[in-house]
Design an enzyme around this catalytic site. Structure first.
Site, PDB file in Angstrom:
ATOM      1  N   ASP A  12       0.806  -1.230   0.000  1.00 62.64           N
ATOM      2  CA  ASP A  12       0.000   0.000   0.000  1.00 62.64           C
ATOM      3  C   ASP A  12       0.839   1.280   0.000  1.00 62.64           C
ATOM      4  O   ASP A  12       0.444   2.290   0.561  1.00 62.64           O
ATOM      5  CB  ASP A  12      -0.966   0.016   1.208  1.00 62.64           C
ATOM      6  N   GLY A  14       1.489   2.941  -2.674  1.00 65.29           N
ATOM      7  CA  GLY A  14       1.086   3.777  -3.811  1.00 65.29           C
ATOM      8  C   GLY A  14       1.681   3.260  -5.115  1.00 65.29           C
ATOM      9  O   GLY A  14       1.863   4.028  -6.060  1.00 65.29           O
ATOM     10  N   LYS A  15       1.941   1.956  -5.152  1.00 64.74           N
ATOM     11  CA  LYS A  15       2.535   1.357  -6.369  1.00 64.74           C
ATOM     12  C   LYS A  15       1.643   1.556  -7.583  1.00 64.74           C
ATOM     13  O   LYS A  15       2.117   1.800  -8.685  1.00 64.74           O
ATOM     14  CB  LYS A  15       2.763  -0.156  -6.157  1.00 64.74           C
ATOM     15  N   ASN A  37      -5.200 -10.368  -3.609  1.00 63.13           N
ATOM     16  CA  ASN A  37      -4.874  -9.791  -2.291  1.00 63.13           C
ATOM     17  C   ASN A  37      -4.389  -8.346  -2.478  1.00 63.13           C
ATOM     18  O   ASN A  37      -4.489  -7.522  -1.587  1.00 63.13           O
ATOM     19  CB  ASN A  37      -3.823 -10.627  -1.539  1.00 63.13           C
ATOM     20  N   GLY A  39      -4.415  -4.541  -3.831  1.00 65.24           N
ATOM     21  CA  GLY A  39      -5.446  -3.551  -4.150  1.00 65.24           C
ATOM     22  C   GLY A  39      -4.738  -2.262  -4.498  1.00 65.24           C
ATOM     23  O   GLY A  39      -4.239  -1.583  -3.625  1.00 65.24           O
ATOM     24  N   HIS A  40      -4.645  -1.973  -5.778  1.00 64.36           N
ATOM     25  CA  HIS A  40      -3.909  -0.788  -6.215  1.00 64.36           C
ATOM     26  C   HIS A  40      -4.893   0.281  -6.681  1.00 64.36           C
ATOM     27  O   HIS A  40      -5.541   0.136  -7.713  1.00 64.36           O
ATOM     28  CB  HIS A  40      -2.919  -1.155  -7.333  1.00 64.36           C
ATOM     29  N   THR A 127      -5.717 -11.693   3.677  1.00 64.41           N
ATOM     30  CA  THR A 127      -6.829 -10.990   3.038  1.00 64.41           C
ATOM     31  C   THR A 127      -7.985 -11.952   2.733  1.00 64.41           C
ATOM     32  O   THR A 127      -9.007 -11.526   2.201  1.00 64.41           O
ATOM     33  CB  THR A 127      -6.387 -10.340   1.720  1.00 64.41           C
ATOM     34  N   GLN A 211       2.141  -6.161  -2.983  1.00 59.61           N
ATOM     35  CA  GLN A 211       2.585  -6.151  -1.585  1.00 59.61           C
ATOM     36  C   GLN A 211       3.846  -5.287  -1.426  1.00 59.61           C
ATOM     37  O   GLN A 211       3.960  -4.274  -2.091  1.00 59.61           O
ATOM     38  CB  GLN A 211       2.813  -7.591  -1.073  1.00 59.61           C
ATOM     39  N   THR A 226       3.162 -12.553   2.779  1.00 56.26           N
ATOM     40  CA  THR A 226       2.306 -13.186   1.791  1.00 56.26           C
ATOM     41  C   THR A 226       3.034 -14.427   1.252  1.00 56.26           C
ATOM     42  O   THR A 226       4.084 -14.808   1.782  1.00 56.26           O
ATOM     43  CB  THR A 226       1.904 -12.171   0.691  1.00 56.26           C
ATOM     44  N   ALA A 285      -7.595  -1.348   0.568  1.00 55.30           N
ATOM     45  CA  ALA A 285      -8.359  -1.270  -0.685  1.00 55.30           C
ATOM     46  C   ALA A 285      -8.998  -2.612  -1.025  1.00 55.30           C
ATOM     47  O   ALA A 285      -9.944  -2.688  -1.791  1.00 55.30           O
ATOM     48  CB  ALA A 285      -7.446  -0.813  -1.820  1.00 55.30           C
ATOM     49  N   THR A 286      -8.488  -3.690  -0.442  1.00 56.13           N
ATOM     50  CA  THR A 286      -9.031  -5.018  -0.732  1.00 56.13           C
ATOM     51  C   THR A 286     -10.032  -5.438   0.338  1.00 56.13           C
ATOM     52  O   THR A 286     -11.097  -5.957   0.040  1.00 56.13           O
ATOM     53  CB  THR A 286      -7.873  -6.042  -0.820  1.00 56.13           C
ATOM     54  N   ARG A 289     -10.068  -3.057   5.847  1.00 59.76           N
ATOM     55  CA  ARG A 289      -9.574  -3.022   7.226  1.00 59.76           C
ATOM     56  C   ARG A 289      -8.786  -1.733   7.486  1.00 59.76           C
ATOM     57  O   ARG A 289      -8.071  -1.271   6.601  1.00 59.76           O
ATOM     58  CB  ARG A 289      -8.623  -4.209   7.489  1.00 59.76           C
ATOM     59  N   GLY A 391      -0.021  14.384  -4.196  1.00 59.12           N
ATOM     60  CA  GLY A 391      -1.464  14.271  -3.955  1.00 59.12           C
ATOM     61  C   GLY A 391      -1.940  12.934  -4.486  1.00 59.12           C
ATOM     62  O   GLY A 391      -1.151  12.156  -5.021  1.00 59.12           O
TER      63      GLY A 391
HETATM   64  P1  IMO Z   1      -0.827  -4.300  -2.218  1.00 56.27           P
HETATM   65  O1  IMO Z   1      -0.342  -4.887  -3.509  1.00 56.27           O
HETATM   66  C1  IMO Z   1      -0.966  -4.695   2.118  1.00 56.27           C
HETATM   67  C2  IMO Z   1      -1.014  -8.757   3.745  1.00 56.27           C
HETATM   68  C3  IMO Z   1      -2.244  -9.240   4.480  1.00 56.27           C
HETATM   69  C4  IMO Z   1      -1.601 -10.188   5.486  1.00 56.27           C
HETATM   70  C5  IMO Z   1      -0.472 -10.830   4.684  1.00 56.27           C
HETATM   71  C6  IMO Z   1      -0.821 -12.168   4.070  1.00 56.27           C
HETATM   72  O2  IMO Z   1      -2.119  -3.587  -2.297  1.00 56.27           O
HETATM   73  O3  IMO Z   1       0.246  -3.493  -1.569  1.00 56.27           O
HETATM   74  P2  IMO Z   1      -2.361 -12.873   2.011  1.00 56.27           P
HETATM   75  O4  IMO Z   1      -3.809 -12.594   1.741  1.00 56.27           O
HETATM   76  O5  IMO Z   1      -1.433 -12.325   0.992  1.00 56.27           O
HETATM   77  O6  IMO Z   1      -2.107 -14.316   2.316  1.00 56.27           O
HETATM   78  O7  IMO Z   1      -2.062 -12.089   3.385  1.00 56.27           O
HETATM   79  O8  IMO Z   1      -0.178  -9.908   3.644  1.00 56.27           O
HETATM   80  N1  IMO Z   1      -1.237  -8.256   2.374  1.00 56.27           N
HETATM   81  C7  IMO Z   1      -1.171  -6.967   2.024  1.00 56.27           C
HETATM   82  N2  IMO Z   1      -1.001  -5.862   2.775  1.00 56.27           N
HETATM   83  N3  IMO Z   1      -1.045  -4.577   0.783  1.00 56.27           N
HETATM   84  C8  IMO Z   1      -1.196  -5.673   0.004  1.00 56.27           C
HETATM   85  O9  IMO Z   1      -1.141  -5.619  -1.324  1.00 56.27           O
HETATM   86  C9  IMO Z   1      -1.304  -6.940   0.622  1.00 56.27           C
HETATM   87  N4  IMO Z   1      -1.476  -8.197   0.171  1.00 56.27           N
HETATM   88  C10 IMO Z   1      -1.410  -8.991   1.243  1.00 56.27           C
HETATM   89  O10 IMO Z   1      -2.921  -8.191   5.114  1.00 56.27           O
HETATM   90  O11 IMO Z   1      -1.006  -9.457   6.514  1.00 56.27           O
HETATM   91 MG    MG Z   2      -3.106  -1.906  -1.620  1.00 54.31          MG
END
Ligand code: IMO
Ligand code: MG
Length: 400
Positions: A12, A14-15, A37, A39-40, A127, A211, A226, A285-286, A289, A391
């Site tokens: 998260d 901001g990728k 998992n 959410g961009h 997630t 992630q 993950t 975003a997914t 939480r 922004g």
């Molecule tokens: P983006 O790409 C933030 C976290 C979950 C959990 C751990 C394992 O949007 O940055 P999983 O469902 O992958 O087995 O969960 O990883 N997690 C993320 N946290 N951004 C994400 O993706 C995430 N994808 C998984 O909250 O702690």
């Molecule tokens: Mg995200």
């Protein structure tokens, strides 16, 4: 030129926005890791898109998009996302291709994901998107790939085997017909990895990580991670072919967030954390939480820069801290009474007491104190900041 954009924290960072912005310089954006998992969120101004599976290419520019074999594909999520982009940019899904060798998230993986996690003495807080199950079944060689849908009978056998292995009482026939229906609707996007590689090998590719480095299954805060190599090290395996990376671009927020369980030394549990969450809109975003929030951690940032081979930094969300009088950064840890500036592994970070340094806040991103903050990050990490996000919108970014 090939580059990868990785998150340097726990996701998260901001990728999505960064990839959308940078995609103008590349021919194709490639997803190589994770699944839904991720959410961009991409804010185009008039509307926002949340990408779970579709690569975050700038849809206005009609760039290529490729979901490589390392991605765990949830067919229902993919269909929903395609519908969303088609509504906004008719014809855009024709630019998307999906590897036939990618593994499918079978619907019951999601339920199993939750069951396994709550069975742990210390849950990871996944997630619940079935991602761990998908990669586990791949490793166990029970996984179902998109190419398996070409032969219905053997697919049925595979599905029945899978339910037996996991001891599930489910209606296999119903699941099969639902999966087949979704597969047929997606079949125009499918391509063999080898063919995709041949098409893409001479193009400029932008790999979009999911992630963050600290959630990478090997480099991260195991077991609170993950299930894939979502850091830069996963690019080759996730793409399926050797690819020379010219640049590893790391994205970091001006503070830190984490969603899910696991150690987080600079977490702010009180009022300050709440304020960052509110101002930064720090909700998953997914899953929706609330994200845990805390100060920027130079120990972890240095670690992430090192293990990802990061060549340049992009700083996001510093505008969220505009007007904060007191800001802090973690410069070292106290672990068992010993001051530690750099860590070689993350095994003991649950014991780390952050040692903070207060820094001067900034009124806005034009302030001198913000410039000093940027310099400080560069000094601490040894890497140059190439862009600063100013922004939420795609265009809200300045090149330094
Ligand atoms: P983006 O790409 C933030 C976290 C979950 C959990 C751990 C394992 O949007 O940055 P999983 O469902 O992958 O087995 O969960 O990883 N997690 C993320 N946290 N951004 C994400 O993706 C995430 N994808 C998984 O909250 O702690
Ligand atoms: Mg995200």
């Amino acid at each position: 030129m090939n580059s990868v954009v990785v998150g340097l924290q726990w996701g998260d960072e901001g990728k999505g926005k960064v990839v959308t912005y940078l995609s103008r310089k590349y021919d194709c954006v490639v997803r190589y890791s994770g699944g839904s998992n991720a959410g961009h969120t991409v804010d185009y101004g008039q509307f926002k898109l949340v990408h779970h599976l579709v690569p975050s290419a700038d849809l206005r520019l009609r760039k290529g998009m490729y979901i490589a074999s390392g991605v765990a594909v949830d067919l229902s999520v993919l269909l929903q996302e395609i519908e969303q982009i088609e509504n906004l940019f008719p014809g855009s899904s024709e630019l998307l291709q999906v590897s036939k060798q990618s593994h499918v998230v079978v619907p019951f993986y999601r339920e199993l994901d939750g069951k396994i996690d709550v069975a742990r003495s210390e849950p990871v807080g996944t997630t619940r998107r079935g991602i761990g199950l998908c990669y586990a079944n791949r490793a166990l060689r029970f996984g179902i790939r998109l190419e398996d849908f070409e032969e219905e009978q053997s697919l049925e056998k595979r599905l029945a085997e899978l339910t037996k292995v996991w001891n599930l009482q489910v209606d296999t026939k119903l699941i099969l017909s639902q999966l087949l229906d979704m597969y047929r609707r997606l079949s125009y996007l499918l391509i063999d990895s080898v063919e995709a590689f041949e098409k893409l090998r001479d193009k400029d590719l932008l790999f979009e990580a999911t992630q963050g480095v600290l959630l990478d299954v090997d480099a991260g805060t195991y077991p609170y991670v993950t299930s894939t190599n979502c850091s830069s090290s996963g690019v080759q395996a996730g793409f399926g072919f050797p690819v020379r990376l010219d640049k590893v671009i790391g994205v970091t927020k001006a503070y830190t967030t984490r969603v899910g369980e696991g150690p987080f030394p600079t977490e702010l549990k009180g009022e300050e954390g709440e304020k960052i969450r509110r101002l930064g809109g720090e909700y998953g975003a997914t899953t929706g939480r609330p994200r845990r929030c805390g100060w920027l951690d130079f120990v972890l940032l240095r670690y992430a820069v090192k293990v990802s081979g990061c060549d340049e930094l992009i700083l996001t969300k510093a505008d969220v801290l505009n007007g904060f009088e007191r800001l802090a950064v973690c410069v070292a840890y106290d672990i068992d009474g010993v001051k530690v500036r750099d860590v070689k592994n993350l095994r003991n970070i649950h014991k780390a007491e952050p040692l903070y340094e207060e820094i001067e806040g900034w009124r806005d991103l034009g302030s001198l104190s913000f410039e000093r903050f940027l310099k400080r990050i560069e000094q601490e990490t040894g890497v140059k900041i190439s862009h600063v996000s100013t922004g939420p919108k795609v265009e809200d970014i300045v090149e330094l």
